[in-house]
Design an enzyme around this catalytic site. Structure first.
Site, PDB file in Angstrom:
ATOM      1  CB  THR A   2     -74.346  13.061 -33.774  1.00  6.93           C
ATOM      2  OG1 THR A   2     -75.076  13.093 -35.000  1.00  6.93           O
ATOM      3  CG2 THR A   2     -75.339  12.913 -32.629  1.00  6.93           C
ATOM      4  CE1 TYR A  61     -75.713   7.937 -32.882  1.00  3.98           C
ATOM      5  CE2 TYR A  61     -76.669   9.649 -34.261  1.00  3.98           C
ATOM      6  CZ  TYR A  61     -75.566   9.022 -33.731  1.00  3.98           C
ATOM      7  OH  TYR A  61     -74.309   9.464 -34.053  1.00  3.98           O
TER       8      TYR A  61
END
Length: 341
Positions: free
Chosen positions: A126, A166
Site C-alpha cells: 500500500t 495498518y
C-alpha cells in the site's frame, strides 16, 4: 500452465485475478477464510463462471500449518490476503498485525519451503507505507490538492514512514517480502498500490471508497465524507492491476526483488468527492445528492498520486482503463447486484 495459489482468493483483487488466471488455463488454487463481506458471493461467482476449474481451500494466513499445506508445490503465489482498513487497524491493532505482518511472514515461509525451486511471490502492499509525506509541498485547488513539486506523483525512492497500525503492519510485510529475495533468493515482488476499484468490490465506509460511494449513490443512501472531500487519489481499475500481476510474472527475471508503485497515475487522479461526484452522476444518469461531512480520519493524506514510470519501463505496463469508463463498468456491475448491498 503454472500452478498458482492466490491468498485472499475470494476477495476483490483475488477473485478478479483468479478469474483471469483460470481463463488463461492455469492451475489455480484459492485460499481464503471468507470473513470479508462479499467474499462468499465472489466465490459463488467464480463457481458459476468456471465450475470445477479451480480449487478452493478455506483457511486463514494466520494459521501457519494451513498455509504451508496450501502453498506446497505452487509455482506462483499471489499474496492478496490482508486486513485493508486504517480505521480497523486503529480499533484493533493486534488483529491487524497478526493478519498483515504475521500472515505475510507465514506465507513467505510456506513459499520458501514449498518444494519448488525459487517460486514467484507477489504481494499487494500500500501507499500508506509512505506516511503523511509532511515534507512534500501541497497546494489546494478549487476541487482538490496537488503536488507542485511531484507532477508525476510519488516514486519508489520515497522514504518509508509508516503511519497508523495498518501502515506499520503492511510496511513490515512489504519489507519482509523484499528481503526474502535478497536473503533467500525467493523471486518476490512488492506492489505498493494506490486505490484499486472495480467489479466484485463490495465496499465499506472505511475502505474501498470508490465502490462504497457508488453503492451508496445507487441505493439512494446518505453519504458521509470524512475530511473536506478534496483529498486526491489516483485510482486504478482492477483489470489493469491484474495485467500488472501478469506482467511481473512474465518478467520475473527483472521484477524479482523489486518494488513498484501501482496506481492510475496523474492521468487517473481525482478528488474523492468533488471530482468523483459528477463522474458518478454521469454514470448513474442522475444527479448524486451532496454529502455530509465529518472529521478527517487518522493517517489520511490530502493527496497521494503514484508515479508508475518504473513499472512502465521494467514491466511494459501502463493503465488502460480511464476513470469514466472504469466507473461506468463499476456502476453496471453494481446495478446487477443491488439486492446484495
Amino acid at each position: 500452465m503454472a500452478r498458482i495459489l492466490i491468498t485472499g482468493g475470494a476477495g476483490f483483487v483475488g477473485s478478479n485475478l483468479a478469474h483471469h488466471m483460470i481463463e488463461a488455463g492455469h492451475d489455480v488454487t484459492l485460499f481464503d477464510n471468507l470473513s470479508r463481506r462479499g467474499s462468499a458471493l465472489n466465490l459463488a461467482w467464480l463457481g458459476e463462471q468456471h465450475g470445477e476449474g479451480f480449487r478452493f481451500i478455506k483457511g486463514d494466513v494466520r494459521d501457519a500449518g494451513a498455509i504451508v499445506e496450501a502453498a506446497h508445490g505452487q509455482e506462483v503465489i499471489y499474496h492478496t490476503a490482508a486486513q485493508t482498513a486504517v480505521t480497523t487497524s486503529v480499533r484493533d491493532p493486534r488483529e491487524d498485525f497478526e493478519i498483515n505482518a504475521q500472515g505475510t511472514f507465514n506465507t513467505l515461509e510456506a513459499a520458501r519451503n514449498n518444494g519448488v525451486e525459487r517460486p514467484i511471490f507477489i504481494m499487494t502492499s500500500t501507499n500508506k507505507v509512505y506516511g503523511g509525506m509532511e515534507d512534500v509541498a501541497v497546494e489546494e485547488t478549487a476541487t482538490g490538492y496537488r503536488f507542485p513539486d511531484l507532477p508525476q506523483g510519488v516514486d519508489e525512492s520515497r522514504p518509508l514512514d509508516f503511519h497508523s497500525p495498518y501502515g506499520c503492519s503492511k510496511g513490515a510485510a512489504d519489507q519482509y517480502v523484499r528481503d526474502y529475495s535478497r536473503i533467500y533468493g525467493l523471486r518476490s515482488v512488492v506492489f505498493r498500490m494506490s486505490c484499486i476499484y472495480g467489479p466484485h468490490q463490495w465496499g465499506m465506509e472505511d475502505q474501498a471508497w470508490v465502490a462504497w460511494l457508488t453503492i451508496q449513490a445507487l441505493k439512494g443512501r446518505p453519504i458521509t465524507i470524512y475530511g473536506d472531500g478534496k483529498q486526491v487519489r489516483d485510482i486504478l481499475y482492477v483489470d489493469d492491476l491484474v495485467h500488472a500481476f501478469e506482467a511481473a510474472t512474465k518478467r520475473i527475471d527483472v521484477a524479482a526483488g523489486q518494488i513498484y508503485n501501482l496506481g492510475g497515475g496523474p492521468e487517473n487522479a481525482l478528488s474523492i468527492w468533488q471530482d468523483l461526484r459528477p463522474v458518478l452522476s454521469a454514470a448513474l444518469g442522475s444527479q448524486v445528492p451532496e454529502a455530509t461531512y465529518a472529521d478527517w480520519r487518522p493517517g489520511d493524506q490530502k493527496i497521494y498520486v503514484s508515479n508508475t514510470a518504473k513499472a512502465g519501463t521494467e514491466l511494459g505496463w501502463t493503465p488502460e482503463v480511464g476513470i469514466e469508463e472504469g466507473v461506468a463498468r463499476l456502476v453496471a456491475w453494481a446495478r446487477c447486484n443491488t439486492d446484495s448491498f
